[in-house]
Each structure stands twice: as structure tokens, then as C-alpha cells.
Design an enzyme around this catalytic site. Structure first.
Site, PDB file in Angstrom:
ATOM      1  N   SER A 131      -2.434   0.207   7.531  1.00  0.00           N
ATOM      2  CA  SER A 131      -3.794   0.734   7.333  1.00  0.00           C
ATOM      3  C   SER A 131      -4.329   1.417   8.590  1.00  0.00           C
ATOM      4  O   SER A 131      -4.029   1.020   9.713  1.00  0.00           O
ATOM      5  CB  SER A 131      -4.747  -0.400   6.972  1.00  0.00           C
ATOM      6  N   GLU A 246       6.498  -8.040  -1.256  1.00  0.00           N
ATOM      7  CA  GLU A 246       5.314  -8.883  -1.087  1.00  0.00           C
ATOM      8  C   GLU A 246       5.063  -9.755  -2.308  1.00  0.00           C
ATOM      9  O   GLU A 246       4.439 -10.788  -2.231  1.00  0.00           O
ATOM     10  CB  GLU A 246       4.098  -8.008  -0.799  1.00  0.00           C
ATOM     11  N   ASN A 370      -9.741  -4.518  -5.489  1.00  0.00           N
ATOM     12  CA  ASN A 370      -9.754  -4.693  -6.948  1.00  0.00           C
ATOM     13  C   ASN A 370      -9.901  -3.356  -7.672  1.00  0.00           C
ATOM     14  O   ASN A 370      -9.326  -3.150  -8.729  1.00  0.00           O
ATOM     15  CB  ASN A 370     -10.895  -5.638  -7.356  1.00  0.00           C
TER      16      ASN A 370
END
Lengths: 392, 352
Positions: A131, A246, A370
Site C-alpha cells: 500500500s 493469504e 468492505n
């Protein structure tokens, strides 16, 4: 379709449980029950080495690289027993679950020999440099630059939300090496030593007062030319391959930690009488059901061998657990009442349940918010049209 | 541990899915709705041609001797087309008679049930039911498919009984019911002859397990179907010059449906496996599956109407079939609050 474990697997469970509980009652009892990733970091590095010394560090890895070549069922069992014994989370989770499998899949023989023994031994702690301030949900928008200078890569730019950067030895970085390239093209995946003057780390203070995440600055940071995994300009493919790891068995261990949190709420509710409130009882039941369904969703995901088909359980897993845990934090506060709003001491530090309430607001953000999860489910899972981009 | 279908299970799933898609058409279901609420031809084909009515009946009584996972597979397929068949009472009767019927009762009923010849309904909602020897007296409300049943499985406080609807002292009044694919009836018993099944917790649980699994799996199938039909509509319908499925407000609601459905799928097959394997998690799994899947289906069916806009509110469109079935499953065989309260007792350590 079968849920039960075999006799041999149950024996493996007993062996793992026995060793883990022994450690938590003995030499490492001072770290038992820690729920944050930051507390007692040095002792937890020693714990990584203890796991490695007894061959419990990376049991799913091949035997030749320090693992046990454990079956899926055994990995599930170990992850469950690990958390059941109250052992705190792995500070080298990124190394064991992400960096290692990525090197095993995409790395050269020489790179395997260079990196894997240190990760397996618990002496090389890894963190993840994906990121950036302008590459969060839009991960392809990486601006950190890498250019080859003789026999070294020179890296400049900034990463953010680097979990545990302050205690890590190495970082894997996705950087833009293609001059003038845009989006997922022209990225390169590099392994970099954190212990160098060109890398600076600044902790980010979070809403719970803790600082697990960091900003990581690269100012002419360097690594040898052969530090790239895969080929130059193909970093996106490696990064996406990594993200697929992951959704591995570590999720089962994470669930056992959730189990401990829910048990703490149940104990608190019984203690203060909230367990007699019918509305709270319904919510406790819903939380219990959600947790159980998470387990069986993970087992479906792990049992799925048809990797060509869309795996609905895998695609929906992140938003499911994150949303569930955020609800768990709210339930915790409703059970605790105002007592939950008073810190454990003079400092802005929190007991497990109030900390869960605060920390869980991050769960629905990191690793794909989300909102982004819903886009991906709709597009990849249901075949709906992709979101339009504003920069094309 | 292998939480995925075996080859045989995948085959049953495909067969059942194709059968209901092809035969339980909207047209046929609507014909049943206008009549007795049952598609007798469909039930006949299901039992006789496919041989699926005997799925859970032991082989010595003319069945296939399979378990709850296979039952869930066919209930999921039946539910996906809101088919008007009496599978619920049937599955419960097969389970109860298999677990607690005398040799005589087994010989009398299991072969007929396995062949799909006899229709059984579950009668469990009553305030007064008295037994005088082998005769039952009382009124039982809300018996699904009660008006077309040959046999009643009566769940009384003191165990389960079989009552033939043709027997003296049995009168049945069918009701116009919101979900017309599984209409409810009132059963009045006035000294009706009844055959008791063995009085044990295992017998009762065998029946309830089969019933909860059927309803949960039907709900799963129905929910999945509402999602697929709504996705198809959203790709077809254009407004503002775009497919409506490209709008984020729309996409996110469909994504939410998928998130719940994936959990519902885990719930159904967890419960079915737990019962088949005699796991000590079986009770919790059943309560979880029944309550969670019913809520999921209702949420999805409600979304189906909303996301179709005006057409979704018309009688002509099938959305209301799913919506009404979802509503009825929520309350049938105890509501969500009841099931969650059972779970709460277990986790709070209050269970008996």
C-alpha cells in the site's frame, strides 16, 4: 463429504496441543494470552525461534526447506491448537505465510537458499510493502520507483500501513520500474533489507492508542540486482499470487483467536448478568453461529481442489470475518456497558474486549475494504460489469 | 476431513438439479397453487422414475439407505424451483419410522414412502393433544400439506405417532395459505387410532433433524436461485444507457446476497455431515442451519423483489413464490428466535 479427522490426525492434534500448552505453561508463559501484535516484540521473536527449533514454525513447507510437508488437515489442526493454547499471533506471519510461499513458487533456487532458511529459523522477520498513500484500494496505482543502477536496484518513494515494519528485518516491495508505465504494468517485486540508511520508519498511532502500522520511506534505498522475484515488470503477477496465499490455513488459527474473544464476552455476560437479557442472548447466539459458519466456510475453501471454478467461499471470506468481528466488538461493548469505556490504567491502553471494539474497525478496511470486497464479489463472483475508471 | 461432495454426491446433485429445473416449471407450480398445492405428477416422477423418494429409507425396505447430506442435496434442488411437493413431511416420516417404528410399521409404511406412493405430513403445532391408549384426541394447527396427506406424523409431548388420515375420527380442513406451494391445514383428531413410535429422544431427533435439514436446504436452494435470476435480470435490463447491474448500489446488494448464501451453504452441509457422523456438534449445527438459512432466504427473496422493481411486485413474476416460501420457512418447525435461544443455552452452558 466428511468432517471428522482420522485417528492419526487426532494423534497429531494431541502432540501439537501437548507441546504448545507445555510451552505456554513453561518457558514462554510470559507471552500467553497476548492479543495485540506489538506487545513484547522481542520475546515473541524468541518464540519464533523456539517454534523453529522444534519444527513447528512452518509445518506446511516442504521438508527440505525446514517444514514438515504437513497435510492440509494437519495444518488446520495445528492452527486451531495454536490459538486454543492461548499462544499469541505470529510476528513472522508475513514471512511464513506470504514471503516463504511466494519465494517457493516464483523464486530461483539461489533465492530459496538465500531467504528460506532465515524465515524458517525465525531469525528473518518480514513485512509487506504494497500500500501507498495513493495506492490503497487502487493497488495498481503504485508510485514508488525502482531503477537499476549497475548491479543494484535503487528505490525511492513511500509505503504505508506497513504492519510491524518497526520490528522487521526484510520487506518485500512492489515498485514501478517501467519508465512512464501505468497501473499493474511495469511493476517489479523486490526483496529489501530493512537495516539500511535509505529506509526510514515512522509509526502511525491508531485509534486504540497502539501503533502496529507504519509509514515506510525509501530514499535511495538499495538492494542487489538479483533481489527481484519473478521478472522485471511482472511484479503484479507475483503480488497477486502472494495475495492468494493469504487465504490459507492461517485463517483457521485466526478463528480460534476469535473463539477466545467470543468466550471472553460470554464470560463477561454471565458475570454481570447480561446473559439473562433475551436480546443479548440472541446476539450471542448469532455471533456463535457466525463463527461456526466461518470455520466450515474455511474448510470448504481448503477442501476445494477445482481451482478453475469460482470459489464462492474463498471470495466472500474476508468480508464475512471482518464484518462478523466488527459486530463482535459492538457486542462486547454492549455486554460490558460503561465499565468498558474506562481504560485499564492511566495510559490510553485497553483490555482485550474494548481493544477488540476499537481495533475491529480496521478489519473492514485493511486487506481490501468492505466496499472493494463487494465490488470484487459482484464482478468476479457474479459476473457483473466492472466499475468504470475515472483515469482512462 | 474432506468438506466437498464425493463424485456420487455431485452426480445426485446434478440429476436432482436438472430434474427440478426441467419439470418444476413456473407453469406447473402455478397450476398446483391454484389447486391443492401439490404437483402430484412431479412427486410421482420424483419417487417412481428417479427413485429419490427412497433416498434415506434403508435398502431392505426398498430405499437407497443414504444420509442427510444426500437429503440436503435433493432438498436444495427442490427448493431452488419452489416445487410444490410434500418432501418435508416425507423426509421426517422416513427418519422417524426408520428410527422408531416397529417391524410392522416399517413394513407397512417404508416401502410405500420409498416408492412415493404415500404422502406424509408433519403435525406438530398443537395446544391440546390427549392420548387415551392408542387413540389421540385434539386439534393440530398449521400442518403443511395436511389436506393431501395419507399419513400424519404427529409429534406429541410424549413421543411420535402415526395416524392414517382415512381413519375414523380424523377430519382435516385445508386453508388458503400465503405460500400456496405448501398450504397449511388444521387437523382434528377425535379418538383417532394412532400407532406409537418408540419413545426416545433419538427417534424425535431423527425426525426433527431431517425436517430442519430439508427446510434449511430448501432455503439455500431458493436463495441461490433468487440471486441467479436477479443477476440475469440486472444484465438484461438497461436504464440510463447502462445495464442496471453496473450500478454499485445494485451490485453491492447482490454481493451481500452471495455473502450470506455462502455461509448458508456451509451451514446446511455442516449440519448434514454432523448428523450423519454422529458428531456432538449436531444439535448446534441444526439450530444454526435452520435459523441462518431461513433468514438468508428471506433477505435474498426480499432483495429479488426490490431489485426487479415494479415487475417484481406482480403476480405474473415468480419473485413472490420465493418470497412467500421464504417467509413460511422462517416460522415452520420453530422460528429463528427459538433456534438461536437453543444455541444461546448451549454456549452459555445452560443446556440440559
Amino acid at each position: 463429504m466428511k468432517l471428522g479427522f482420522s485417528k492419526a490426525e487426532e494423534e497429531f492434534r494431541a502432540e501439537a496441543a501437548d507441546w504448545l500448552q507445555g510451552q505456554m505453561a513453561g518457558e514462554f508463559k510470559d507471552i500467553k494470552g497476548i492479543t495485540t501484535l506489538t506487545e513484547k516484540a522481542e520475546r515473541r521473536k524468541e518464540w519464533e525461534q523456539q517454534l523453529a527449533a522444534h519444527k513447528w514454525s512452518c509445518i506446511g513447507w516442504p521438508v527440505e526447506w525446514g517444514g514438515r510437508g504437513a497435510s492440509l488437515a494437519e495444518q488446520v489442526i495445528f492452527a486451531e491448537e495454536y490459538a486454543r493454547a492461548g499462544v499469541p499471533g505470529r510476528v513472522n506471519h508475513i514471512g511464513i505465510e506470504l514471503a516463504g510461499p511466494t519465494i517457493l513458487t516464483f523464486g530461483t533456487e539461489e533465492q530459496k537458499q538465500r531467504f528460506l532458511p532465515g524465515i524458517a529459523a525465525g531469525t528473518t522477520i518480514f513485512c509487506q510493502g504494497f500500500s501507498e498513500p495513493n495506492a490503497g484500494s487502487d493497488l495498481g496505482n503504485v508510485r514508488t520507483k525502482a531503477r537499476l543502477d549497475g548491479d543494484e536496484w535503487v528505490v525511492n518513494g513511500q509505503k504505508i500501513w506497513t504492519s510491524l515494519a518497526h520490528i522487521s528485518d526484510w520487506i518485500f516491495v512492489v515498485a514501478r520500474s517501467g519508465e512512464g508505465s501505468k497501473g499493474p504494468k511495469g511493476l517489479t517485486f523486490l526483496m529489501m533489507d530493512m537495516h539500511q540508511p535509505g529506509i526510514e520508519i515512522r509509526p502511525i498511532e491508531q485509534i486504540n492508542g497502539d501503533a502496529e502500522f507504519n509509514e515506510t520511506f525509501f530514499d535511495d534505498a538499495r538492494c542487489p540486482a538479483d533481489s527481484l522475484i519473478g521478472t522485471e515488470g511482472e511484479g503484479w503477477r507475483v503480488a497477486m499470487g502472494l495475495l492468494a496465499f493469504e487465504r490459507g490455513v492461517s485463517t483457521l488459527g485466526q478463528q480460534m483467536a476469535f473463539r477466545n474473544e467470543l468466550d471472553a464476552i460470554i464470560a463477561a455476560a454471565k458475570d454481570n448478568g447480561k446473559a439473562n437479557n433475551p436480546l443479548i442472548r440472541q446476539r450471542i447466539a448469532k455471533a456463535e453461529i457466525g463463527l461456526r459458519l466461518m470455520r466450515y466456510g474455511a474448510l470448504r475453501m481448503l477442501s476445494n481442489t477445482d481451482h478453475s471454478a469460482i470459489d464462492g467461499a474463498a471470495l466472500t471470506y474476508k468480508i464475512q470475518w471482518a464484518t462478523w468481528r466488527r459486530g463482535l466488538g459492538e457486542l462486547a461493548m454492549d455486554v460490558l456497558g460503561q465499565a468498558g469505556e474506562i481504560a485499564s490504567g492511566d495510559a490510553y491502553e485497553w483490555d482485550v474486549l474494548p481493544n477488540l471494539f476499537l481495533y475491529s474497525r480496521a478489519d473492514t478496511i485493511y486487506g481490501g475494504t468492505n466496499q472493494i470486497q463487494r465490488n470484487q464479489i459482484a464482478e468476479r463472483g457474479l459476473g457483473l460489469p466492472r466499475e468504470p475508471r475515472g483515469d482512462k | 476431513m474432506e468438506f466437498a461432495f464425493t463424485e456420487e454426491q455431485a452426480m445426485i446433485a446434478e440429476t436432482a438439479r436438472d430434474f427440478f429445473r426441467e419439470n418444476a416449471t413456473s407453469e406447473r407450480t402455478r397450476k398446483a397453487m391454484a389447486g391443492e398445492g401439490i404437483d402430484r405428477e412431479l412427486w410421482q416422477a420424483f419417487g417412481a422414475e428417479l427413485g429419490l423418494a427412497g433416498l434415506t429409507v434403508p435398502e431392505e425396505h426398498g430405499g437407497s439407505g443414504l444420509g442427510m447430506v444426500e437429503l440436503a442435496i435433493i432438498a436444495e434442488a427442490a427448493g431452488s424451483q419452489v416445487s410444490a411437493i410434500p418432501l418435508l413431511g416425507h423426509a421426517m416420516a422416513c427418519a422417524a419410522i426408520g428410527a422408531g417404528g416397529s417391524d410392522e410399521a416399517k413394513a407397512a409404511w417404508l416401502p410405500r414412502l420409498a416408492a412415493g406412493e404415500a404422502i406424509c405430513a408433519i403435525a406438530s403445532t398443537h395446544s391440546t393433544l390427549e392420548a387415551d391408549g392408542d387413540k389421540l384426541t385434539g386439534t393440530i394447527q398449521c400442518v403443511p400439506h395436511g389436506a393431501v396427506a395419507d399419513l400424519l406424523l404427529v409429534a406429541a409431548p410424549k413421543g411420535m405417532w402415526l395416524v392414517e388420515t382415512a381413519a375414523k375420527g380424523v377430519s382435516i380442513e385445508g386453508h388458503t395459505t400465503m405460500d400456496q406451494t405448501r398450504p397449511l391445514a388444521t387437523v382434528m383428531l377425535d379418538g383417532a387410532a394412532a400407532t406409537p413410535l418408540a419413545q426416545s429422544f433419538d427417534v424425535t431427533m431423527a425426525a426433527w433433524s431431517a425436517g430442519w435439514i430439508v427446510l434449511a436446504a430448501e432455503a439455500l436452494g431458493g436463495a441461490q436461485e433468487t440471486l441467479e435470476r436477479t443477476v440475469a435480470y440486472s444484465l438484461d435490463r438497461v436504464q440510463f444507457g447502462r445495464q442496471i447491474g453496473s450500478f454499485q448500489a445494485y451490485k453491492h446488494r447482490l454481493a451481500d446476497m452471495m455473502i450470506e448464501i455462502e455461509q448458508a451453504r456451509s451451514a446446511v452441509y455442516w449440519a448434514a455431515c454432523a448428523v450423519d457422523e454422529g458428531s456432538d456438534e449436531a444439535q448446534m449445527a441444526l439450530h444454526a442451519a435452520k435459523s441462518f438459512c431461513a433468514d438468508t432466504f428471506f433477505m435474498c427473496a426480499g432483495n429479488m423483489i426490490q431489485l426487479h422493481g415494479g415487475i417484481g411486485f406482480t403476480w405474473e413474476h415468480d419473485a413472490h413464490l420465493f418470497f412467500k416460501r421464504a417467509r413460511s420457512i422462517q416460522t415452520m418447525l420453530m422460528d429463528g428466535e427459538f433456534h438461536r435461544e437453543q444455541v444461546a443455552r448451549m454456549v452459555l452452558g445452560e443446556a440440559a
